[in-house]
Design an enzyme around this catalytic site. Sequence first.
Site, short mmCIF file in Angstrom:
data_model
loop_
_atom_site.label_atom_id
_atom_site.label_comp_id
_atom_site.label_asym_id
_atom_site.label_seq_id
_atom_site.Cartn_x
_atom_site.Cartn_y
_atom_site.Cartn_z
N ARG A 15 0.84 -1.21 0.00
CA ARG A 15 0.00 0.00 0.00
C ARG A 15 0.87 1.26 0.00
O ARG A 15 0.98 1.95 -1.00
CB ARG A 15 -0.96 -0.05 1.21
CG ARG A 15 -2.07 0.99 1.18
CD ARG A 15 -1.67 2.37 1.59
NE ARG A 15 -1.09 2.43 2.94
CZ ARG A 15 -0.53 3.52 3.43
NH1 ARG A 15 -0.47 4.63 2.72
NH2 ARG A 15 -0.01 3.51 4.65
N HIS A 211 5.49 4.47 12.72
CA HIS A 211 5.47 4.41 11.24
C HIS A 211 6.45 5.48 10.77
O HIS A 211 6.11 6.66 10.69
CB HIS A 211 4.03 4.70 10.79
CG HIS A 211 3.79 4.73 9.31
ND1 HIS A 211 3.06 3.76 8.64
CD2 HIS A 211 4.14 5.63 8.36
CE1 HIS A 211 2.97 4.09 7.35
NE2 HIS A 211 3.62 5.21 7.15
N HIS A 213 9.00 7.08 8.10
CA HIS A 213 9.57 7.20 6.74
C HIS A 213 11.05 7.57 6.91
O HIS A 213 11.45 8.19 7.90
CB HIS A 213 8.80 8.23 5.92
CG HIS A 213 7.49 7.67 5.43
ND1 HIS A 213 7.33 7.14 4.17
CD2 HIS A 213 6.29 7.51 6.05
CE1 HIS A 213 6.08 6.71 4.03
NE2 HIS A 213 5.43 6.92 5.17
N CYS A 244 4.24 9.24 0.38
CA CYS A 244 2.85 9.65 0.27
C CYS A 244 2.76 10.63 -0.88
O CYS A 244 3.48 11.63 -0.90
CB CYS A 244 2.36 10.29 1.57
SG CYS A 244 0.71 11.00 1.41
P1 HMG Z 1 -13.26 14.28 -2.02
O1 HMG Z 1 -13.10 14.71 -3.42
O2 HMG Z 1 -13.26 15.34 -0.95
O3 HMG Z 1 -14.53 13.33 -1.82
O4 HMG Z 1 -12.11 13.23 -1.70
P2 HMG Z 1 -16.01 13.46 -2.20
O5 HMG Z 1 -16.78 12.71 -1.13
O6 HMG Z 1 -16.40 14.89 -2.49
O7 HMG Z 1 -16.12 12.60 -3.57
C1 HMG Z 1 -15.51 13.02 -4.77
C2 HMG Z 1 -15.36 11.83 -5.70
O8 HMG Z 1 -14.56 10.81 -5.09
C3 HMG Z 1 -16.67 11.16 -6.02
O9 HMG Z 1 -16.54 10.59 -7.32
C4 HMG Z 1 -16.75 10.05 -5.02
O10 HMG Z 1 -17.57 8.98 -5.44
C5 HMG Z 1 -15.31 9.61 -4.97
P3 HMG Z 1 -17.04 11.36 -8.65
O11 HMG Z 1 -18.49 11.64 -8.38
O12 HMG Z 1 -16.23 12.63 -8.74
O13 HMG Z 1 -16.74 10.39 -9.74
N1 HMG Z 1 -14.95 8.95 -3.70
C6 HMG Z 1 -14.34 7.76 -3.63
N2 HMG Z 1 -13.94 6.90 -4.57
C7 HMG Z 1 -13.36 5.75 -4.15
N3 HMG Z 1 -13.17 5.45 -2.85
C8 HMG Z 1 -13.56 6.29 -1.88
C9 HMG Z 1 -14.18 7.49 -2.26
N4 HMG Z 1 -14.68 8.53 -1.56
C10 HMG Z 1 -15.15 9.42 -2.47
N5 HMG Z 1 -13.36 5.96 -0.61
C11 HMG Z 1 -11.11 11.39 -0.51
C12 HMG Z 1 -11.97 12.64 -0.41
C13 HMG Z 1 -10.74 10.99 0.90
C14 HMG Z 1 -11.88 10.29 -1.19
C15 HMG Z 1 -9.85 11.73 -1.35
O14 HMG Z 1 -9.26 12.88 -0.81
C16 HMG Z 1 -8.85 10.62 -1.38
O15 HMG Z 1 -9.10 9.57 -1.95
N6 HMG Z 1 -7.65 10.83 -0.79
C17 HMG Z 1 -6.65 9.78 -0.80
C18 HMG Z 1 -5.45 10.20 -0.12
C19 HMG Z 1 -4.49 9.05 0.02
O16 HMG Z 1 -4.77 7.90 -0.30
N7 HMG Z 1 -3.28 9.39 0.51
C20 HMG Z 1 -2.26 8.42 0.73
C21 HMG Z 1 -2.56 7.51 1.89
S1 HMG Z 1 -2.30 8.28 3.50
C22 HMG Z 1 -0.60 8.07 3.77
O17 HMG Z 1 0.13 7.62 2.91
C23 HMG Z 1 -0.06 8.35 5.16
C24 HMG Z 1 0.21 7.07 5.98
O18 HMG Z 1 1.09 6.19 5.31
C25 HMG Z 1 0.79 7.43 7.34
C26 HMG Z 1 2.01 8.37 7.24
O19 HMG Z 1 2.97 8.06 6.55
O20 HMG Z 1 1.91 9.42 7.90
C27 HMG Z 1 -1.11 6.30 6.23
MG MG Z 2 3.22 6.38 5.28
#
Ligand code: HMG
Ligand code: MG
Length: 310
Positions: A15, A211, A213, A244
């Site tokens: 992931r 966690h 990095h 990220c």
């Molecule tokens: P948004 O645009 O604010 O959401 O995104 P929305 O509710 O307004 O929806 C907009 C569109 O997204 C819609 O589709 C929804 O259906 C779709 P459209 O009508 O435009 O076709 N949607 C989704 N699709 C699939 N799965 C979902 C989902 N929710 C809404 N769950 C959202 C908000 C959270 C979805 C967006 O900002 C997002 O996907 N962000 C992802 C960020 C991410 O994955 N970052 C990396 C992981 S975190 C990380 O790496 C840190 C970590 O490792 C710890 C560390 O290192 O600190 C964990």
């Molecule tokens: Mg991370």
Amino acid sequence: MSRPRRVSLVEVGPRDGLQNEAQPVGTETKLALIDRLADAGLRDIEATAFVSPKWVPQMADHEAVLRALMREGRGREGVRYPVLTPNLKGFESALAAGARDVAVFAAASERFSQKNINCSIAESLDRFAPLMDAAATAGVGVRGYVSCVLGCPFEGEVAPEQVLRVAERLLEMGCYEVSLGDTIGTGTAGSTARLFELLCSRIPATRLAGHFHDTYGQALANLLTALDFGIARFDTSVGGLGGCPYAPGATGNVATEDVVYLLDGLGIETGVSLDALVDAAGFIYGALGREPVARSTRALRARRQREAQA
Ligand code: HMG
Ligand code: MG
């Protein structure tokens, strides 16, 4: 607090590692990697993220990956395959694909929260509430992440008190543990000690994970510091994959091989085979066409080559 005798590792390579890769990685390659990680003895393998494919295209095959593991017999008995779920929509899709373990992710910094999940910290916690209820009803365990615990790419320093507030809230909401993310790897042994001093005075060490990095090469030192506070759960990434996409400049997680090498040397059990990990790292970096980042893996591969030639 003394160091734990046993540590459990949460492998986040499939992931956190692959979410940041520029070149596409096929679903079969991901599943083959996950298989090799299970072979190495890892029992928690974060498999994918049910996030928007527009935001993170590398995780667009989340349903196929999890369905294969949970519904089509590709998963292993005794291995957990947690997935990221940012909201109820993601949770419902994950549940339909067979999820038994999920993770919500919040941040200790407002600006990172906005960039990463398009809402404030308070709004993110509100979004998690219905997810937590649905997970409780389905008997699904929820892990919580807090990002930017040792620095934010947009705000700089982050106060440990702010991390504590978010971590306590996630635990109150029903997360079984909170993983503290040094998202951009700016932490040092000093700032890590200050963070864990505060957190461990308020939260049992058994409910916290680290966690780290490795952007600044400090992840092993930070992990060792956390270990001295009794932390016994760490997220690691095979070969050192990761980053990220919404944290500019952040590189991979601390490598699983480097951590196992460190813990083996301390006589701390992990149940994970270093040799098999080196194979798993060789497999995924072979698919990516690069050398693994992990120093121990590079050294062990070079040694294998020398021994084969001798
Ligand atoms: P948004 O645009 O604010 O959401 O995104 P929305 O509710 O307004 O929806 C907009 C569109 O997204 C819609 O589709 C929804 O259906 C779709 P459209 O009508 O435009 O076709 N949607 C989704 N699709 C699939 N799965 C979902 C989902 N929710 C809404 N769950 C959202 C908000 C959270 C979805 C967006 O900002 C997002 O996907 N962000 C992802 C960020 C991410 O994955 N970052 C990396 C992981 S975190 C990380 O790496 C840190 C970590 O490792 C710890 C560390 O290192 O600190 C964990
Ligand atoms: Mg991370």
